[in-house]
Design a protein around this motif. Structure first.
Motif, mmCIF file in Angstrom:
data_model
loop_
_atom_site.group_PDB
_atom_site.id
_atom_site.type_symbol
_atom_site.label_atom_id
_atom_site.label_comp_id
_atom_site.label_asym_id
_atom_site.label_seq_id
_atom_site.Cartn_x
_atom_site.Cartn_y
_atom_site.Cartn_z
ATOM 1 N N THR A 280 65.859 92.932 65.299
ATOM 2 C CA THR A 280 65.671 93.244 63.877
ATOM 3 C C THR A 280 64.326 92.779 63.326
ATOM 4 O O THR A 280 64.046 92.985 62.151
ATOM 5 C CB THR A 280 66.798 92.607 63.046
ATOM 6 O OG1 THR A 280 66.810 91.184 63.283
ATOM 7 C CG2 THR A 280 68.151 93.203 63.410
ATOM 8 N N GLY A 281 63.515 92.148 64.171
ATOM 9 C CA GLY A 281 62.220 91.674 63.695
ATOM 10 C C GLY A 281 61.507 90.881 64.765
ATOM 11 O O GLY A 281 61.978 90.766 65.912
ATOM 12 N N SER A 282 60.368 90.309 64.383
ATOM 13 C CA SER A 282 59.541 89.576 65.334
ATOM 14 C C SER A 282 60.278 88.386 65.935
ATOM 15 O O SER A 282 60.267 88.176 67.165
ATOM 16 C CB SER A 282 58.259 89.102 64.637
ATOM 17 O OG SER A 282 57.549 90.180 64.090
ATOM 18 N N GLU A 283 60.915 87.586 65.083
ATOM 19 C CA GLU A 283 61.622 86.403 65.582
ATOM 20 C C GLU A 283 62.811 86.803 66.441
ATOM 21 O O GLU A 283 63.133 86.135 67.430
ATOM 22 C CB GLU A 283 62.067 85.532 64.406
ATOM 23 C CG GLU A 283 60.934 84.794 63.721
ATOM 24 C CD GLU A 283 60.121 83.954 64.697
ATOM 25 O OE1 GLU A 283 60.725 83.257 65.542
ATOM 26 O OE2 GLU A 283 58.881 84.016 64.636
ATOM 27 N N SER A 284 63.471 87.888 66.058
ATOM 28 C CA SER A 284 64.593 88.386 66.839
ATOM 29 C C SER A 284 64.141 88.783 68.241
ATOM 30 O O SER A 284 64.811 88.465 69.239
ATOM 31 C CB SER A 284 65.224 89.582 66.119
ATOM 32 O OG SER A 284 66.209 90.197 66.907
ATOM 33 N N LEU A 285 62.990 89.450 68.354
ATOM 34 C CA LEU A 285 62.476 89.838 69.668
ATOM 35 C C LEU A 285 62.147 88.603 70.495
ATOM 36 O O LEU A 285 62.494 88.532 71.686
ATOM 37 C CB LEU A 285 61.236 90.712 69.500
ATOM 38 C CG LEU A 285 60.517 91.103 70.804
ATOM 39 C CD1 LEU A 285 61.447 91.872 71.733
ATOM 40 C CD2 LEU A 285 59.263 91.927 70.497
ATOM 41 N N ARG A 286 61.484 87.621 69.887
ATOM 42 C CA ARG A 286 61.146 86.400 70.625
ATOM 43 C C ARG A 286 62.407 85.698 71.126
ATOM 44 O O ARG A 286 62.441 85.165 72.239
ATOM 45 C CB ARG A 286 60.323 85.471 69.737
ATOM 46 C CG ARG A 286 58.923 85.994 69.420
ATOM 47 C CD ARG A 286 58.089 84.945 68.708
ATOM 48 N NE ARG A 286 56.749 85.446 68.406
ATOM 49 C CZ ARG A 286 56.388 85.950 67.234
ATOM 50 N NH1 ARG A 286 57.261 85.984 66.240
ATOM 51 N NH2 ARG A 286 55.170 86.402 67.042
ATOM 52 N N SER A 287 63.427 85.699 70.295
ATOM 53 C CA SER A 287 64.687 85.062 70.675
ATOM 54 C C SER A 287 65.320 85.776 71.868
ATOM 55 O O SER A 287 65.817 85.130 72.799
ATOM 56 C CB SER A 287 65.640 85.059 69.483
ATOM 57 O OG SER A 287 66.885 84.521 69.832
ATOM 58 N N ARG A 288 65.318 87.107 71.851
ATOM 59 C CA ARG A 288 65.893 87.867 72.963
ATOM 60 C C ARG A 288 65.108 87.620 74.255
ATOM 61 O O ARG A 288 65.697 87.479 75.329
ATOM 62 C CB ARG A 288 65.865 89.362 72.651
ATOM 63 C CG ARG A 288 66.639 89.773 71.417
ATOM 64 C CD ARG A 288 68.125 89.764 71.639
ATOM 65 N NE ARG A 288 68.832 90.228 70.460
ATOM 66 C CZ ARG A 288 69.850 89.601 69.903
ATOM 67 N NH1 ARG A 288 70.297 88.458 70.433
ATOM 68 N NH2 ARG A 288 70.456 90.100 68.854
#
Length: 345
Positions: free
Chosen positions: A172-180
């Motif tokens: 859903t966003g930049s932080e979400s991608l980093r988390s994945r």
């Protein structure tokens, strides 16, 4: 040429002196204006009443004034260089300090014009959300801004792609991608869903191990990203005419002006200046040139000035007349204005 010399000698002495003096002044002016320096200057600018720039359909302009603050910022010619030596309100910076990662002033301006456009949409959406008209701004993915030259996904991912899922899990966003990506070892191939050209595409992308402190070894694509935002900003038609103003630092004051015009009786009767970006969740972000903006607010006779909390100490260091009020969120500014209430008279 001889005729010109004869004509000049026939003039009265005071006329000749005036002619020579005028010529010297013209030459000096040309030298000051057209001699470049390796610096950029930031100096106090103008306080602009946002009611002149913002028109809300069926909204009302009230007695109070909500000023955005702009600074005079440009490549410094010799005049501005010398001016900054004698006026502490003007600040000189090297090209590297001023432009940061941008290669040219033109690139810097283009980027800041984009930020202005985005800040206007964010201001509308956040204002409507505060008034109960919509859902504000939400992040729906991670937009690829650039692909690094050493990226293992170079040629597969492109600027403009929006990543919405990694390994079947939503992004859903930049932080979400980093988390994945944090849970995937570097070097593994990863299935990724992207939005591209109006459609959805599934790719299998190679990765490399991150060298970033705290994320060593986790998978990365070698790209730069930003949140892909959706704006719920069409509840009421709003026109914002920013003209030659660029950058995101007027976001807070645009938001307050929209709310003011849609609030019966308005928010305040005071002269209020302010600066700060408006983030999608309503937070107010730091800005540059805050001291020059304090000088500008005081010259405009502002009663108070809203600043991002992160700029507060820098602002009060130079404030002599205006009351400086730090804010973290647009709600802080609204609560302050509502607590102050309309003034009698």
């Amino acid at each position: 040429m001889r005729a010109v010399v004869l004509w000049f000698r026939q003039l009265d002495a005071w006329v000749r002196r005036l002619f020579v003096l005028s010529s010297l002044i013209a030459v000096l002016g040309a030298v000051l204006v057209y001699t470049p320096t390796p610096y950029y200057v930031t100096a106090p600018g103008a306080a602009i009443d946002t009611s002149r720039l913002v028109t809300v359909e069926n909204g009302d302009v009230h007695r109070g004034h909500l000023y955005l603050l702009v600074v005079n910022t440009q490549p410094a010619n010799l005049f501005w260089y010398l001016y900054a030596q004698v006026d502490r309100r003007a600040v000189l910076e090297t090209k590297e300090q001023y432009l940061g990662s941008f290669e040219s002033y033109a690139e810097y301006l283009d980027w800041n014009r984009q930020l202005m456009t985005e800040s206007q949409r964010t201001a509308r959406a956040v204002a409507f959300q505060q008034l109960g008209f919509g859902e504000g701004v939400r992040s729906v993915g991670a937009r690829v801004v650039g692909v690094l030259t050493d990226s293992p996904a170079r040629g597969l991912l492109h600027a403009g792609d929006v990543i919405v899922a990694v390994a079947g899990e939503p992004v859903t966003g930049s932080e979400s991608l980093r988390s994945r990506m944090a849970g995937i070892p570097g070097g593994e191939e990863v299935p990724v869903t992207v939005l591209r050209g109006g459609g959805e595409v599934t790719l299998t992308l190679p990765t490399r191990a991150s060298q970033e402190a705290g994320r060593e070894g986790s998978a990365v694509f070698g790209i730069t990203i930003q949140d892909e935002l959706e704006f719920d900003d069409d509840a009421v038609p709003v026109e914002i005419r920013s003209g030659s103003i660029f950058g995101p630092s007027a976001g807070l004051m645009f938001t307050l002006q929209i709310i003011d015009q849609l609030t019966p009786g308005g928010l305040t009767d005071l002269v209020v200046a302010g600066t700060g970006t408006i983030e999608p969740d309503g937070r107010v972000g730091r800005i540059g040139g805050v001291q020059q903006k304090v000088y500008t607010a005081e010259a405009a006779g502002a009663d108070l000035m809203f600043v991002p909390r992160g700029n507060y100490e820098e602002a009060i260091a130079v404030a002599t007349r205006v009351q400086v009020v730090p804010v973290d969120h647009v709600r802080d500014a609204l609560e302050w204005l509502r607590a102050a209430g309309p003034q009698d008279g």
